[in-house]
Design an enzyme around this catalytic site. Structure first.
Site, PDB file in Angstrom:
ATOM      1  N   LYS A  66       0.815  -1.233   0.000  1.00 18.94           N
ATOM      2  CA  LYS A  66       0.000   0.000   0.000  1.00 18.94           C
ATOM      3  C   LYS A  66       0.844   1.276   0.000  1.00 18.94           C
ATOM      4  O   LYS A  66       0.427   2.292  -0.545  1.00 18.94           O
ATOM      5  CB  LYS A  66      -0.955   0.018   1.201  1.00 18.94           C
ATOM      6  CG  LYS A  66      -2.144  -0.899   1.042  1.00 18.94           C
ATOM      7  CD  LYS A  66      -3.112  -0.715   2.195  1.00 18.94           C
ATOM      8  CE  LYS A  66      -4.284  -1.668   2.090  1.00 18.94           C
ATOM      9  NZ  LYS A  66      -5.277  -1.484   3.165  1.00 18.94           N
ATOM     10  N   ASP A  99     -10.143   3.052   1.813  1.00 20.17           N
ATOM     11  CA  ASP A  99     -10.329   2.540   3.183  1.00 20.17           C
ATOM     12  C   ASP A  99     -10.998   3.593   4.068  1.00 20.17           C
ATOM     13  O   ASP A  99     -11.841   3.276   4.908  1.00 20.17           O
ATOM     14  CB  ASP A  99      -8.980   2.167   3.810  1.00 20.17           C
ATOM     15  CG  ASP A  99      -8.472   0.812   3.338  1.00 20.17           C
ATOM     16  OD1 ASP A  99      -9.289  -0.011   2.881  1.00 20.17           O
ATOM     17  OD2 ASP A  99      -7.248   0.590   3.419  1.00 20.17           O
TER      18      ASP A  99
HETATM   19  P1  NAP Z   1      -0.304  -2.696   9.294  1.00 15.99           P
HETATM   20  O1  NAP Z   1      -0.004  -1.491   8.496  1.00 15.99           O
HETATM   21  O2  NAP Z   1       0.608  -3.875   9.236  1.00 15.99           O
HETATM   22  O3  NAP Z   1      -0.463  -2.221  10.836  1.00 15.99           O
HETATM   23  C1  NAP Z   1      -0.642  -3.174  11.854  1.00 15.99           C
HETATM   24  C2  NAP Z   1      -0.888  -2.473  13.194  1.00 15.99           C
HETATM   25  O4  NAP Z   1      -1.205  -3.472  14.152  1.00 15.99           O
HETATM   26  C3  NAP Z   1       0.312  -1.694  13.733  1.00 15.99           C
HETATM   27  O5  NAP Z   1      -0.161  -0.598  14.455  1.00 15.99           O
HETATM   28  C4  NAP Z   1       0.960  -2.717  14.671  1.00 15.99           C
HETATM   29  O6  NAP Z   1       1.685  -2.115  15.736  1.00 15.99           O
HETATM   30  C5  NAP Z   1      -0.264  -3.396  15.234  1.00 15.99           C
HETATM   31  N1  NAP Z   1       0.018  -4.762  15.683  1.00 15.99           N
HETATM   32  C6  NAP Z   1       0.317  -5.833  14.909  1.00 15.99           C
HETATM   33  N2  NAP Z   1       0.505  -6.931  15.684  1.00 15.99           N
HETATM   34  C7  NAP Z   1       0.332  -6.530  16.964  1.00 15.99           C
HETATM   35  C8  NAP Z   1       0.376  -7.202  18.215  1.00 15.99           C
HETATM   36  N3  NAP Z   1       0.654  -8.508  18.297  1.00 15.99           N
HETATM   37  N4  NAP Z   1       0.125  -6.487  19.338  1.00 15.99           N
HETATM   38  C9  NAP Z   1      -0.161  -5.165  19.267  1.00 15.99           C
HETATM   39  N5  NAP Z   1      -0.223  -4.472  18.098  1.00 15.99           N
HETATM   40  C10 NAP Z   1       0.016  -5.159  16.971  1.00 15.99           C
HETATM   41  O7  NAP Z   1      -1.741  -3.309   8.898  1.00 15.99           O
HETATM   42  P2  NAP Z   1      -3.013  -2.482   8.380  1.00 15.99           P
HETATM   43  O8  NAP Z   1      -3.027  -2.489   6.902  1.00 15.99           O
HETATM   44  O9  NAP Z   1      -3.075  -1.196   9.120  1.00 15.99           O
HETATM   45  O10 NAP Z   1      -4.210  -3.458   8.837  1.00 15.99           O
HETATM   46  C11 NAP Z   1      -4.528  -3.615  10.200  1.00 15.99           C
HETATM   47  C12 NAP Z   1      -5.751  -4.507  10.356  1.00 15.99           C
HETATM   48  O11 NAP Z   1      -6.895  -3.883   9.782  1.00 15.99           O
HETATM   49  C13 NAP Z   1      -5.633  -5.873   9.667  1.00 15.99           C
HETATM   50  O12 NAP Z   1      -6.227  -6.847  10.491  1.00 15.99           O
HETATM   51  C14 NAP Z   1      -6.431  -5.698   8.407  1.00 15.99           C
HETATM   52  O13 NAP Z   1      -6.979  -6.936   7.940  1.00 15.99           O
HETATM   53  C15 NAP Z   1      -7.534  -4.773   8.905  1.00 15.99           C
HETATM   54  N6  NAP Z   1      -8.149  -4.013   7.821  1.00 15.99           N
HETATM   55  C16 NAP Z   1      -9.467  -4.195   7.603  1.00 15.99           C
HETATM   56  C17 NAP Z   1     -10.092  -3.490   6.602  1.00 15.99           C
HETATM   57  C18 NAP Z   1     -11.555  -3.701   6.364  1.00 15.99           C
HETATM   58  O14 NAP Z   1     -12.028  -3.344   5.274  1.00 15.99           O
HETATM   59  N7  NAP Z   1     -12.304  -4.227   7.311  1.00 15.99           N
HETATM   60  C19 NAP Z   1      -9.366  -2.589   5.804  1.00 15.99           C
HETATM   61  C20 NAP Z   1      -7.994  -2.407   6.064  1.00 15.99           C
HETATM   62  C21 NAP Z   1      -7.398  -3.138   7.083  1.00 15.99           C
HETATM   63  P3  NAP Z   1       3.238  -1.668  15.593  1.00 15.99           P
HETATM   64  O15 NAP Z   1       3.233  -0.299  14.981  1.00 15.99           O
HETATM   65  O16 NAP Z   1       3.749  -1.671  16.981  1.00 15.99           O
HETATM   66  O17 NAP Z   1       3.905  -2.698  14.709  1.00 15.99           O
END
Ligand code: NAP
Length: 275
Positions: A66, A99
């Site tokens: 992304k 999003d």
């Molecule tokens: P990302 O950029 O990889 O960000 C992940 C986030 O989660 C970061 O803030 C990370 O913290 C935190 N994190 C990951 N593992 C963790 C753990 N074990 N304990 C605490 N914090 C943790 O991912 P993203 O694209 O933002 O997506 C995040 C989530 O949203 C995913 O589950 C994705 O499937 C969901 N999502 C859903 C939709 C929808 O349409 N429903 C759309 C987009 C995303 P750090 O900064 O400390 O690494």
């Protein structure tokens, strides 16, 4: 001739987007096809060029591309502000972000008032940036809680370049729990299948009473965080609606036709029911 669109990401073993979009194309009698395209990071440029050269109309972009795709497309102002592209129109090579509207539209559809609302955003990745940007535009008072506090601070500083009035700060979970909260939005992957017993609201931190939780995670349909909210007299909403609405916005962009939202919801729910 069949018009083609698709999603790039890596590893892309599972996505609900093909079923969701193909059901929409079929319902409207459109000769379009949506494909799953796993593209490793080292060939990302090629992964964009090839579909463009073969006449594909557009692409969705997911983890981990992304941010990286922003080097190769013209990101519109919204995508630049959020710092992530999730939808590309290959006819113009413009990248945008759906999003944000997917989340805000779904919160609106659930009747959740955002202006002046005290919102805790859990996470500081790409999805959180879209959420904080949209919540800021809607007049919410935002507290960001993230495992890595520095990432959250950087995120807010970057978003403030585009919205100087952004009302957002960073706290630990313990600190956030001591303040009034109307809405909690989980933008982390914590609690996602198969780690269904985990919650980003960790044990020992008092759960606020009567709050609304919006969990972007949609697998499982009922996350541990959603159950916590309901146990403490609150309301819980999962992330299916955001998924469908961000997809509907991409569909509209590519086809120029309003997306059949109900068909897309049905397709996603029936895929999820298969496990
Ligand atoms: P990302 O950029 O990889 O960000 C992940 C986030 O989660 C970061 O803030 C990370 O913290 C935190 N994190 C990951 N593992 C963790 C753990 N074990 N304990 C605490 N914090 C943790 O991912 P993203 O694209 O933002 O997506 C995040 C989530 O949203 C995913 O589950 C994705 O499937 C969901 N999502 C859903 C939709 C929808 O349409 N429903 C759309 C987009 C995303 P750090 O900064 O400390 O690494």
């Amino acid at each position: 001739m069949t018009e083609k669109v698709g999603i790039i990401g890596y590893p892309l073993t599972y996505s609900l987007s093909p079923a969701m979009h193909n059901a929409a194309f079929q319902a409207l009698g459109l000769d379009w096809e949506y494909e799953l395209m796993p593209i490793p990071p080292d060939i990302l440029r090629l992964g964009l060029r090839e579909p463009a050269q073969h006449g594909y109309i557009g692409l969705n972009v997911t983890i981990p591309h992304k941010q990286a795709v922003m080097q190769f497309v013209r990101a519109d102002e919204l995508a630049r502000a959020i710092g992530a592209v999730n939808t590309i129109d290959l006819r113009t090579n413009v990248g945008t972000n759906t999003d944000m509207s997917g989340l805000i539209d779904d919160l609106n559809a659930h009747g959740i008032a955002l202006n002046g609302a005290k919102v805790v955003v859990l996470g500081a990745g790409g999805a959180a940036r879209a959420a904080v940007y949209g919540l800021g535009q809607s007049g919410a008072q935002i507290t960001v809680v993230n495992r890595t506090l520095e990432t959250a601070r950087t995120m807010i500083a970057n978003l403030m370049i585009y919205n100087r009035n952004l009302n957002a700060d960073v706290m630990t979970l313990d600190e956030a729990a001591e303040h009034p909260i109307d809405l909690i939005i989980n933008c982390t992957s914590v609690g996602m299948s198969p780690n269904v017993d985990e919650s980003p609201w960790i044990e020992g931190v008092p759960f606020p009473y009567g709050v609304t939780v919006y969990d972007m995670v949609y697998r499982p349909a009922q996350t541990r965080l959603m159950t916590q909210a309901e146990m403490y007299g609150g309301r819980a909403i999962g992330g299916v609606g955001m998924l469908v609405r961000q997809g509907a916005a991409a569909f509209q962009l590519w086809t120029g036709i309003d997306a059949p939202i109900d068909v897309m919801f049905d397709a996603v729910r029936s895929q999820l029911a298969k496990g």
